[in-house]
Design a protein around this motif. Structure first.
Motif, PDB file in Angstrom:
ATOM      1  N   GLY A   1       0.801  -1.222   0.000  1.00 21.92           N
ATOM      2  CA  GLY A   1       0.000   0.000   0.000  1.00 21.92           C
ATOM      3  C   GLY A   1       0.833   1.270   0.000  1.00 21.92           C
ATOM      4  N   LEU A   2       2.110   1.168  -0.388  1.00 19.79           N
ATOM      5  CA  LEU A   2       2.934   2.386  -0.420  1.00 19.79           C
ATOM      6  C   LEU A   2       2.348   3.391  -1.410  1.00 19.79           C
ATOM      7  N   ASP A   3       2.187   4.637  -0.952  1.00 23.69           N
ATOM      8  CA  ASP A   3       1.581   5.657  -1.814  1.00 23.69           C
ATOM      9  C   ASP A   3       2.606   6.296  -2.748  1.00 23.69           C
ATOM     10  N   TYR A   4       3.805   6.601  -2.228  1.00 25.17           N
ATOM     11  CA  TYR A   4       4.813   7.343  -3.006  1.00 25.17           C
ATOM     12  C   TYR A   4       6.185   6.711  -2.806  1.00 25.17           C
ATOM     13  N   TYR A   5       6.999   6.769  -3.848  1.00 24.01           N
ATOM     14  CA  TYR A   5       8.412   6.406  -3.701  1.00 24.01           C
ATOM     15  C   TYR A   5       9.245   7.604  -4.128  1.00 24.01           C
ATOM     16  N   ASN A   6      10.145   8.054  -3.253  1.00 27.51           N
ATOM     17  CA  ASN A   6      11.026   9.173  -3.588  1.00 27.51           C
ATOM     18  C   ASN A   6      12.343   8.650  -4.152  1.00 27.51           C
ATOM     19  N   HIS A   7      12.700   9.165  -5.306  1.00 28.64           N
ATOM     20  CA  HIS A   7      13.946   8.757  -5.955  1.00 28.64           C
ATOM     21  C   HIS A   7      14.343   9.935  -6.837  1.00 28.64           C
ATOM     22  N   ASN A   8      15.321  10.709  -6.414  1.00 29.35           N
ATOM     23  CA  ASN A   8      15.627  11.971  -7.095  1.00 29.35           C
ATOM     24  C   ASN A   8      16.617  11.793  -8.239  1.00 29.35           C
ATOM     25  N   ILE A   9      16.435  12.604  -9.288  1.00 30.20           N
ATOM     26  CA  ILE A   9      17.463  12.655 -10.339  1.00 30.20           C
ATOM     27  C   ILE A   9      18.555  13.641  -9.936  1.00 30.20           C
ATOM     28  N   ASP A  10      18.248  14.474  -8.961  1.00 27.27           N
ATOM     29  CA  ASP A  10      19.178  15.404  -8.306  1.00 27.27           C
ATOM     30  C   ASP A  10      19.679  16.586  -9.135  1.00 27.27           C
ATOM     31  N   THR A  11      20.075  16.343 -10.393  1.00 22.04           N
ATOM     32  CA  THR A  11      20.622  17.445 -11.196  1.00 22.04           C
ATOM     33  C   THR A  11      20.458  17.098 -12.683  1.00 22.04           C
ATOM     34  N   SER A  12      21.072  17.893 -13.552  1.00 22.59           N
ATOM     35  CA  SER A  12      20.947  17.603 -14.989  1.00 22.59           C
ATOM     36  C   SER A  12      21.706  16.317 -15.326  1.00 22.59           C
ATOM     37  N   PRO A  13      21.334  15.650 -16.426  1.00 24.06           N
ATOM     38  CA  PRO A  13      22.087  14.453 -16.825  1.00 24.06           C
ATOM     39  C   PRO A  13      23.577  14.742 -16.989  1.00 24.06           C
ATOM     40  N   GLU A  14      23.910  15.938 -17.530  1.00 21.26           N
ATOM     41  CA  GLU A  14      25.330  16.300 -17.790  1.00 21.26           C
ATOM     42  C   GLU A  14      26.116  16.475 -16.494  1.00 21.26           C
ATOM     43  N   ASN A  15      25.444  16.972 -15.460  1.00 21.11           N
ATOM     44  CA  ASN A  15      26.154  17.280 -14.218  1.00 21.11           C
ATOM     45  C   ASN A  15      26.199  16.081 -13.269  1.00 21.11           C
ATOM     46  N   TYR A  16      25.422  15.040 -13.574  1.00 23.86           N
ATOM     47  CA  TYR A  16      25.234  13.937 -12.626  1.00 23.86           C
ATOM     48  C   TYR A  16      26.579  13.346 -12.171  1.00 23.86           C
ATOM     49  N   GLY A  17      27.457  13.089 -13.132  1.00 24.42           N
ATOM     50  CA  GLY A  17      28.747  12.464 -12.824  1.00 24.42           C
ATOM     51  C   GLY A  17      29.670  13.344 -11.991  1.00 24.42           C
ATOM     52  N   ASN A  18      29.410  14.646 -11.935  1.00 21.06           N
ATOM     53  CA  ASN A  18      30.224  15.522 -11.073  1.00 21.06           C
ATOM     54  C   ASN A  18      29.786  15.428  -9.610  1.00 21.06           C
ATOM     55  N   VAL A  19      28.586  14.881  -9.391  1.00 22.11           N
ATOM     56  CA  VAL A  19      28.023  14.844  -8.034  1.00 22.11           C
ATOM     57  C   VAL A  19      28.093  13.445  -7.439  1.00 22.11           C
ATOM     58  N   ILE A  20      27.879  12.446  -8.297  1.00 23.23           N
ATOM     59  CA  ILE A  20      27.805  11.043  -7.851  1.00 23.23           C
ATOM     60  C   ILE A  20      28.530  10.179  -8.880  1.00 23.23           C
ATOM     61  N   THR A  21      29.410   9.290  -8.422  1.00 21.57           N
ATOM     62  CA  THR A  21      30.089   8.431  -9.414  1.00 21.57           C
ATOM     63  C   THR A  21      29.716   6.956  -9.253  1.00 21.57           C
ATOM     64  N   THR A  22      29.060   6.590  -8.137  1.00 22.70           N
ATOM     65  CA  THR A  22      28.814   5.165  -7.887  1.00 22.70           C
ATOM     66  C   THR A  22      27.544   4.639  -8.546  1.00 22.70           C
ATOM     67  N   ARG A  23      26.827   5.514  -9.241  1.00 21.61           N
ATOM     68  CA  ARG A  23      25.678   5.075 -10.047  1.00 21.61           C
ATOM     69  C   ARG A  23      25.479   6.104 -11.153  1.00 21.61           C
TER      70      ARG A  23
END
Ligand code: SAM
Ligand code: DTB
Ligand code: SF4
Length: 332
Positions: A146-168
């Motif tokens: 019965g979970l109503d919402y799942y939070n899962h953020n993209i956090d930033t632009s696709p181009e900037n993603y690798g500057n913020v997180i490298t493990t995924r």
């Protein structure tokens, strides 16, 4: 007005450069068409599993790669989580969001997670969880609970993603979002502003959300909470001028509102160090949800009495009844 998922980057960029008054006027017009003006949803966060996370998100106090001195803890007992939810409900909260510092949940954790969802739902609150990446089976188990919402953020632009997180990768995020959607759970997806990203990254961030096959029902816009010992917290301490400009933050909220008219836009982390005037501008720009209480996951939040005083000053009220986004959906 229709809901579009075919926004071009140029169109989103054009919103960001509008004269501020024009942008706010457009955001208000969209907001009033889809939502009850002056009503704000109240959500409460609880960290059900704190610290020791294997991921290297540059903003996060809970990453094992950061040196924040945060003690890694085990998954909380179900009863303790339910006691905390009852407190949040008594304080007027409408949604209880449970967060775990995991790359992904282990199958052995799922029984306890399911009991948390069932218990909080049984109290009449909406449930949200954020546990990292999910397999299809895990998403279906959460949906069945019965979970109503799942939070899962993209956090930033696709181009900037690798500057913020490298493990995924950015694609890993999209894959989990797809599993959540396929299981029939509402999506809560947004990101962080103020990580030293460029205007183009903020445009790319809003564009990526607004062109998902279906807009997230909730869009959290966090202002980076700088935590000492994290890559980004330390960057900000060394270069204070890199702090996000207040008006640019409000512009990001307005662009999210205009491009995703039905979604609840949550003014999320960062309110503790935001002036009341800037928060008021964010509400005018279409933010209609906040986190309540004096703690987010590991960092501080304004607290209920400060928020009650702000609501009084601004003539805001807790969201009444069902969320407008869902009411509109039913009316389609
Ligand atoms: N581990 C899960 C995951 O990352 O999907 C869930 C928990 S994580 C803490 C949830 C979100 O909180 C992140 O995606 C990020 O957007 C936000 N967040 C974390 N630390 C933050 C900070 N210092 N400032 C602002 N937002 C933050
Ligand atoms: C989201 O976008 N913001 C919330 C929630 N989703 C899980 C988390 C904010 C965390 C802020 C930093 C902390 O307290 O550790
Ligand atoms: Fe782990 Fe989530 Fe923090 Fe990233 S944001 S380090 S995945 S808890």
């Amino acid at each position: 007005m229709t809901v579009r998922t075919d926004w071009s980057r140029d169109e989103v960029a054009a919103l960001f450069v509008l004269p501020f008054g024009e942008l706010m006027w457009r955001a208000q017009a969209v907001h009033r068409e889809w939502h009850a003006p002056g009503e704000v949803q109240l959500c409460t966060l609880l960290s059900i599993k704190t610290g020791g996370c294997p991921e290297d998100c540059g903003y996060c106090s809970q990453s094992a790669h950061a040196e924040t001195g945060l003690k890694a803890e085990k998954l909380m007992d179900v009863d303790a989580v339910l006691a905390s939810a009852a407190e949040a409900k008594a304080a007027g909260s409408q949604r209880f969001c449970m967060g775990a510092a995991w790359r992904n949940p282990k199958d052995r954790d799922m029984d306890a997670i399911v009991r948390m969802v069932e218990g909080v739902r049984g109290m009449g609150m909406e449930t949200c969880m954020t546990l990292g990446m999910l397999s299809g089976d895990q998403a279906r188990r959460l949906a069945d609970a019965g979970l109503d919402y799942y939070n899962h953020n993209i956090d930033t632009s696709p181009e900037n993603y690798g500057n913020v997180i490298t493990t995924r990768t950015f694609q890993d995020r999209l894959d989990t979002l797809e599993q959540v959607r396929a299981a029939g759970i509402n999506v809560c997806c947004g990101g962080i502003v103020g990580m030293g990203e460029t205007r183009a990254d903020r445009v790319g961030f809003v564009h990526a959300l607004a062109t998902l096959p279906r807009h997230p029902e909730s869009v959290p816009v966090n202002a980076l909470v700088p935590v000492k010992g994290t890559v980004l917290g330390d960057m900000l301490a060394d270069t204070p001028l890199a702090r996000i400009d207040d008006i640019e933050f409000v512009r990001t909220v307005a662009a999210a509102r205009i491009t995703m008219p039905k979604s609840m836009v949550r003014l999320s982390a960062g309110r503790e160090s935001m002036s009341e005037a800037v928060q008021a501008l964010c509400f005018m720009a279409g933010a209609n949800s906040i986190f309540t209480g004096d703690k987010l996951l590991t960092t501080g939040n304004r607290g209920d009495s400060a928020d009650a005083a702000l609501f009084e000053k601004l003539g805001l009220a807790p969201l009444a009844g069902e969320e407008p986004a869902r009411v509109c959906e039913a009316a389609e």
